[in-house]
Design a protein around this motif. Structure first.
Motif, PDB file in Angstrom:
ATOM      1  N   SER A 141      -9.207   1.990  -2.323  1.00 41.25           N
ATOM      2  CA  SER A 141     -10.395   2.697  -2.796  1.00 41.25           C
ATOM      3  C   SER A 141     -10.884   3.695  -1.758  1.00 41.25           C
ATOM      4  CB  SER A 141     -11.505   1.695  -3.147  1.00 41.25           C
ATOM      5  OG  SER A 141     -11.908   0.958  -2.007  1.00 41.25           O
ATOM      6  N   LEU A 142     -10.763   3.351  -0.476  1.00 38.74           N
ATOM      7  CA  LEU A 142     -11.118   4.298   0.577  1.00 38.74           C
ATOM      8  C   LEU A 142     -10.154   5.485   0.574  1.00 38.74           C
ATOM      9  CD1 LEU A 142     -12.953   4.875   3.032  1.00 38.74           C
ATOM     10  CD2 LEU A 142     -11.242   3.755   4.447  1.00 38.74           C
ATOM     11  N   TYR A 143      -8.885   5.200   0.327  1.00 37.42           N
ATOM     12  CA  TYR A 143      -7.894   6.274   0.241  1.00 37.42           C
ATOM     13  C   TYR A 143      -8.240   7.245  -0.890  1.00 37.42           C
ATOM     14  CZ  TYR A 143      -3.556   8.461  -1.329  1.00 37.42           C
ATOM     15  OH  TYR A 143      -2.620   9.355  -1.768  1.00 37.42           O
ATOM     16  N   TYR A 144      -8.528   6.703  -2.072  1.00 45.16           N
ATOM     17  CA  TYR A 144      -8.904   7.545  -3.205  1.00 45.16           C
ATOM     18  C   TYR A 144     -10.148   8.371  -2.877  1.00 45.16           C
ATOM     19  CZ  TYR A 144      -5.710   5.268  -6.510  1.00 45.16           C
ATOM     20  OH  TYR A 144      -4.598   4.824  -7.167  1.00 45.16           O
ATOM     21  N   MET A 145     -11.086   7.743  -2.213  1.00 49.15           N
ATOM     22  CA  MET A 145     -12.335   8.425  -1.886  1.00 49.15           C
ATOM     23  C   MET A 145     -12.091   9.585  -0.929  1.00 49.15           C
ATOM     24  SD  MET A 145     -15.709   6.834  -0.072  1.00 49.15           S
ATOM     25  CE  MET A 145     -14.896   6.865   1.521  1.00 49.15           C
ATOM     26  N   LEU A 146     -11.228   9.384   0.074  1.00 46.84           N
ATOM     27  CA  LEU A 146     -10.969  10.419   1.077  1.00 46.84           C
ATOM     28  C   LEU A 146     -10.271  11.635   0.482  1.00 46.84           C
ATOM     29  CD1 LEU A 146      -9.903   8.210   4.097  1.00 46.84           C
ATOM     30  CD2 LEU A 146     -11.817   9.796   4.069  1.00 46.84           C
ATOM     31  N   ILE A 147      -9.365  11.419  -0.464  1.00 50.38           N
ATOM     32  CA  ILE A 147      -8.641  12.561  -1.026  1.00 50.38           C
ATOM     33  C   ILE A 147      -9.318  13.107  -2.277  1.00 50.38           C
ATOM     34  CG2 ILE A 147      -6.453  11.719  -0.109  1.00 50.38           C
ATOM     35  CD1 ILE A 147      -5.676  10.957  -2.974  1.00 50.38           C
ATOM     36  N   LEU A 164      -9.417   2.332  -9.270  1.00 47.34           N
ATOM     37  CA  LEU A 164     -10.357   1.600  -8.406  1.00 47.34           C
ATOM     38  C   LEU A 164     -11.689   2.336  -8.280  1.00 47.34           C
ATOM     39  CD1 LEU A 164      -7.944   0.375  -5.601  1.00 47.34           C
ATOM     40  CD2 LEU A 164      -9.165  -1.041  -7.255  1.00 47.34           C
ATOM     41  N   TRP A 165     -12.048   3.108  -9.301  1.00 44.26           N
ATOM     42  CA  TRP A 165     -13.290   3.881  -9.264  1.00 44.26           C
ATOM     43  C   TRP A 165     -14.519   2.987  -9.050  1.00 44.26           C
ATOM     44  CZ3 TRP A 165     -16.857   2.426 -12.880  1.00 44.26           C
ATOM     45  CH2 TRP A 165     -16.378   1.713 -13.968  1.00 44.26           C
ATOM     46  N   PHE A 166     -14.469   1.766  -9.598  1.00 40.64           N
ATOM     47  CA  PHE A 166     -15.613   0.858  -9.482  1.00 40.64           C
ATOM     48  C   PHE A 166     -15.841   0.402  -8.039  1.00 40.64           C
ATOM     49  CE2 PHE A 166     -11.825  -1.488 -10.579  1.00 40.64           C
ATOM     50  CZ  PHE A 166     -11.821  -2.552  -9.704  1.00 40.64           C
ATOM     51  N   LEU A 167     -14.816   0.543  -7.176  1.00 40.67           N
ATOM     52  CA  LEU A 167     -14.987   0.265  -5.748  1.00 40.67           C
ATOM     53  C   LEU A 167     -15.233   1.549  -4.969  1.00 40.67           C
ATOM     54  CD1 LEU A 167     -12.189  -2.383  -5.032  1.00 40.67           C
ATOM     55  CD2 LEU A 167     -14.651  -2.788  -5.231  1.00 40.67           C
ATOM     56  N   SER A 168     -14.531   2.614  -5.328  1.00 41.59           N
ATOM     57  CA  SER A 168     -14.639   3.878  -4.592  1.00 41.59           C
ATOM     58  C   SER A 168     -16.018   4.498  -4.720  1.00 41.59           C
ATOM     59  CB  SER A 168     -13.574   4.869  -5.085  1.00 41.59           C
ATOM     60  OG  SER A 168     -12.279   4.432  -4.789  1.00 41.59           O
ATOM     61  N   GLN A 169     -16.609   4.432  -5.915  1.00 43.16           N
ATOM     62  CA  GLN A 169     -17.920   5.049  -6.113  1.00 43.16           C
ATOM     63  C   GLN A 169     -19.005   4.416  -5.242  1.00 43.16           C
ATOM     64  OE1 GLN A 169     -18.733   5.197 -10.332  1.00 43.16           O
ATOM     65  NE2 GLN A 169     -17.539   7.068 -10.612  1.00 43.16           N
ATOM     66  N   PHE A 184       0.832  -1.215   0.000  1.00 45.26           N
ATOM     67  CA  PHE A 184       0.000   0.000   0.000  1.00 45.26           C
ATOM     68  C   PHE A 184       0.857   1.252   0.000  1.00 45.26           C
ATOM     69  CE2 PHE A 184      -1.997   3.303   2.650  1.00 45.26           C
ATOM     70  CZ  PHE A 184      -3.006   3.666   1.782  1.00 45.26           C
ATOM     71  N   VAL A 185       1.809   1.329   0.928  1.00 45.56           N
ATOM     72  CA  VAL A 185       2.650   2.525   1.030  1.00 45.56           C
ATOM     73  C   VAL A 185       3.511   2.680  -0.221  1.00 45.56           C
ATOM     74  CG1 VAL A 185       4.509   3.632   2.326  1.00 45.56           C
ATOM     75  CG2 VAL A 185       2.651   2.499   3.533  1.00 45.56           C
ATOM     76  N   SER A 186       4.033   1.589  -0.735  1.00 45.92           N
ATOM     77  CA  SER A 186       4.839   1.654  -1.954  1.00 45.92           C
ATOM     78  C   SER A 186       4.022   2.201  -3.114  1.00 45.92           C
ATOM     79  CB  SER A 186       5.378   0.261  -2.316  1.00 45.92           C
ATOM     80  OG  SER A 186       6.188  -0.248  -1.289  1.00 45.92           O
ATOM     81  N   PHE A 187       2.767   1.785  -3.182  1.00 42.08           N
ATOM     82  CA  PHE A 187       1.890   2.275  -4.245  1.00 42.08           C
ATOM     83  C   PHE A 187       1.669   3.774  -4.116  1.00 42.08           C
ATOM     84  CE2 PHE A 187      -2.323   3.423  -5.774  1.00 42.08           C
ATOM     85  CZ  PHE A 187      -2.267   2.972  -7.085  1.00 42.08           C
ATOM     86  N   LEU A 188       1.453   4.258  -2.899  1.00 43.19           N
ATOM     87  CA  LEU A 188       1.222   5.685  -2.689  1.00 43.19           C
ATOM     88  C   LEU A 188       2.435   6.514  -3.045  1.00 43.19           C
ATOM     89  CD1 LEU A 188      -0.853   5.876   0.612  1.00 43.19           C
ATOM     90  CD2 LEU A 188      -1.636   5.839  -1.741  1.00 43.19           C
ATOM     91  N   PRO A 224      -4.359  10.762   5.272  1.00 45.79           N
ATOM     92  CA  PRO A 224      -5.609  11.366   5.759  1.00 45.79           C
ATOM     93  C   PRO A 224      -6.047  10.705   7.058  1.00 45.79           C
ATOM     94  CG  PRO A 224      -5.762  10.887   3.401  1.00 45.79           C
ATOM     95  CD  PRO A 224      -4.486  10.261   3.879  1.00 45.79           C
ATOM     96  N   SER A 225      -6.465  11.511   8.002  1.00 45.18           N
ATOM     97  CA  SER A 225      -6.837  10.969   9.318  1.00 45.18           C
ATOM     98  C   SER A 225      -8.014  10.003   9.207  1.00 45.18           C
ATOM     99  CB  SER A 225      -7.164  12.107  10.281  1.00 45.18           C
ATOM    100  OG  SER A 225      -8.160  12.955   9.759  1.00 45.18           O
TER     101      SER A 225
END
Length: 531
Positions: free
Chosen positions: A427-433, A325-330, A14-18, A503-504
């Motif tokens: 997907s939660l990360y993408y959604m938060l930012i 990952l829009w199909f999960l984030s949405q 996860f961190v490597s991807f970010l 993000p917190s």
């Protein structure tokens, strides 16, 4: 494979991807100044400060330069500039160190904004300040210019209550003896290099998002176009019957949506002073002598609110960019929004989402721990195999595989929940930012913005402690290699440091997820599988 190792593999991936994504989002642009194309599409008119009008509805406040009728400033009244600021968020701006404008005009043979005139038309207005009144259905702001041949050009800005889309209409009254030919253009231009006051996330790799141009056409529902492409003169030239053009940044967008009069042309260009532009031109319209013509377009200036944007233009809601990952984030955001409408707190909604996700993945988690328990029970036999075939590694591997087959154990079964959880987490990360609804969303006590990092780093420290506890209560203590054991003990510290910038809201999710994992781990690791 042990639980904590899978857990840290997940965290590492996860961190490597970010980090990779943050690197991708950075603009490595030169300071080379490119030549201006022409006065219409080029730099700021020197007379821009001479005459302006001000237009306002419930949610946006606009400043219009009467030279050309461009929108040079836009304040979003429902959004604060910064968390504790009393000033509204300024989306469009015209200053000495930063330009962000929405331009429009009429070009072509008889267009007053054509480059052959070497200037922009100076419009006139009856008032300087226009404000949408209560119970008023719409605010129409006309500005007028008359050329030497008596042709009347009227540009009208139409604002409606609680709406971020602005209707722009050109009414041309041809009182001359000659037929007129012209095209409408809409353009968004912005300084590529952000000044310090606007570049608030430059030092936080975890909050980097796409900033640049984007467009939609018949062939591409949504396509981003980086500033460095424009800066290097790798410019667009797309012909389409439908579509839109936009400038994007975190949470906010400016987009032109032309009315379909045929095939519009979408383009990008690199202007002087390090300014990038994306725009469109309409097909030529003909206005016979003593006749009138109308050209219309819409302009979105505001937050990326999906349910409102999709009503303004097809695919415009895709500017809320959740990545691959829009199909999960949405759907995740829709579920989160439903919980928020019931509870009224985004932080509590994130906690409930965590329990929901853990519930969905429970069968996989159970299978994972069962697999681990069975594999642990086979350790004595595996040890015997290794001692028996000490000098034949190939035979050792084959015997262990045969043992797994005999006992019906899939050694990869313990990895499956990790690969299921990682897309959910990302997907939660993408959604938060990416979701403006979570911008400046408070949770409790000191957490006043779930989309930003914890200002006191309390949540990341708690998260690190939960990671450390998971490791200590699992079978990491059985690791025989002292060096490997030290590395495993050090990993929670490393990831705690990384999570200081996340993000917190995401850290909150991870804490709750870890707490559930601790409970599950205590239950499942005490489980004795059937032999």
């Amino acid at each position: 494979m042990e639980v904590q190792r899978n857990f840290f593999i997940f965290a590492f991936l996860f961190v490597s991807f970010l980090v990779w994504q943050a690197w991708q989002n950075q603009s490595f642009l030169t300071s080379k100044k490119n030549e201006s194309i022409n006065s219409t599409f080029g730099s700021i008119n020197e007379q821009r400060n001479i005459k302006k009008i001000f237009i306002k509805n419930d949610v946006i406040s606009l400043v219009i330069n009467m030279y050309g009728g461009d929108i040079e400033e836009a304040d979003l009244l429902a959004y604060k500039n910064t968390l504790n600021s009393s000033e509204p968020f300024k989306l469009l701006e015209t200053t000495s160190d930063f330009i962000y404008q929405a331009q429009s005009g009429l070009i072509g043979r008889d267009g007053p904004d054509s480059a052959i005139h070497n200037t922009r038309p100076l419009y006139n207005s009856n008032k300087k300040i226009y404000k949408l009144q209560k119970n008023q259905k719409e605010l129409r702001v006309p500005i007028t210019w008359i050329n030497k041949n008596g042709v009347i050009y009227k540009k009208i800005f139409i604002l409606k209550p609680n709406r971020y889309d602005v209707q722009i209409e050109y009414h041309i009254h041809n009182l001359s003896k000659n037929a007129l030919k012209m095209n409408m253009f809409g353009q968004i231009k912005q300084t590529i290099h952000l000044p310090e006051k606007r570049n608030i996330y430059s030092r936080n790799f975890a909050l980097q998002t796409f900033r640049g141009a984007a467009y939609s056409s018949n062939d591409n529902k949504y396509e981003k176009y980086k500033f460095d492409y424009i800066s290097n003169n790798q410019n667009l030239h797309v012909t389409t019957e439908n579509g839109w053009i936009a400038m994007l940044q975190q949470y906010f967008a400016v987009a032109w949506i032309p009315k379909n009069l045929g095939k519009n042309t979408i383009y990008t260009s690199s202007l002087d002073s390090g300014i990038a532009a994306i725009g469109y031109t309409t097909p030529t319209i003909d206005i016979p002598p003593h006749a009138s013509g109308t050209i219309e377009s819409k302009l979105w200036i505001g937050p990326e609110i999906q349910k409102e944007m999709q009503l303004v233009a097809k695919n415009l809601d895709l500017t809320v960019d959740y990545g691959w990952l829009w199909f999960l984030s949405q759907p995740l955001f829709k579920l989160l929004a439903i919980l928020y409408n019931i509870i009224g707190n985004w932080g509590v909604s994130i906690i409930l989402i965590t329990f929901f996700m853990k519930g969905i993945t429970y069968p996989l988690t159970k299978a994972q721990y069962n697999s681990i328990a069975k594999m642990r029970s086979l350790q004595p036999k595996i040890k015997e195999i290794k001692e028996k075939y000490t000098h034949d590694k190939k035979r050792i591997s084959q015997e262990i595989i045969n043992l797994y087959k005999k006992k019906k154990i899939n050694p990869l079964g313990s990895f499956l929940p990790i690969f299921i959880q990682m897309p959910i987490f990302l997907s939660l990360y993408y959604m938060l930012i990416g979701s403006v609804e979570l911008r400046h969303a408070p949770f409790l006590l000191w957490i006043n913005d779930l989309s930003d990092q914890d200002p006191y780093y309390v949540l990341p420290i708690i998260m690190g402690l939960t990671m450390f506890f998971i490791q200590k209560t699992s079978s990491t203590n059985n690791v025989s290699d002292p060096f490997q054991k030290k590395i495993m003990n050090f990993i929670p510290v490393v990831f705690t440091v990384f999570f200081l910038w996340f993000p917190s809201g995401l850290v909150l999710y991870y804490i709750i997820s870890n707490l559930v994992t601790i409970i599950q781990q205590k239950f499942f690791l005490s489980y004795k599988p059937k032999k």
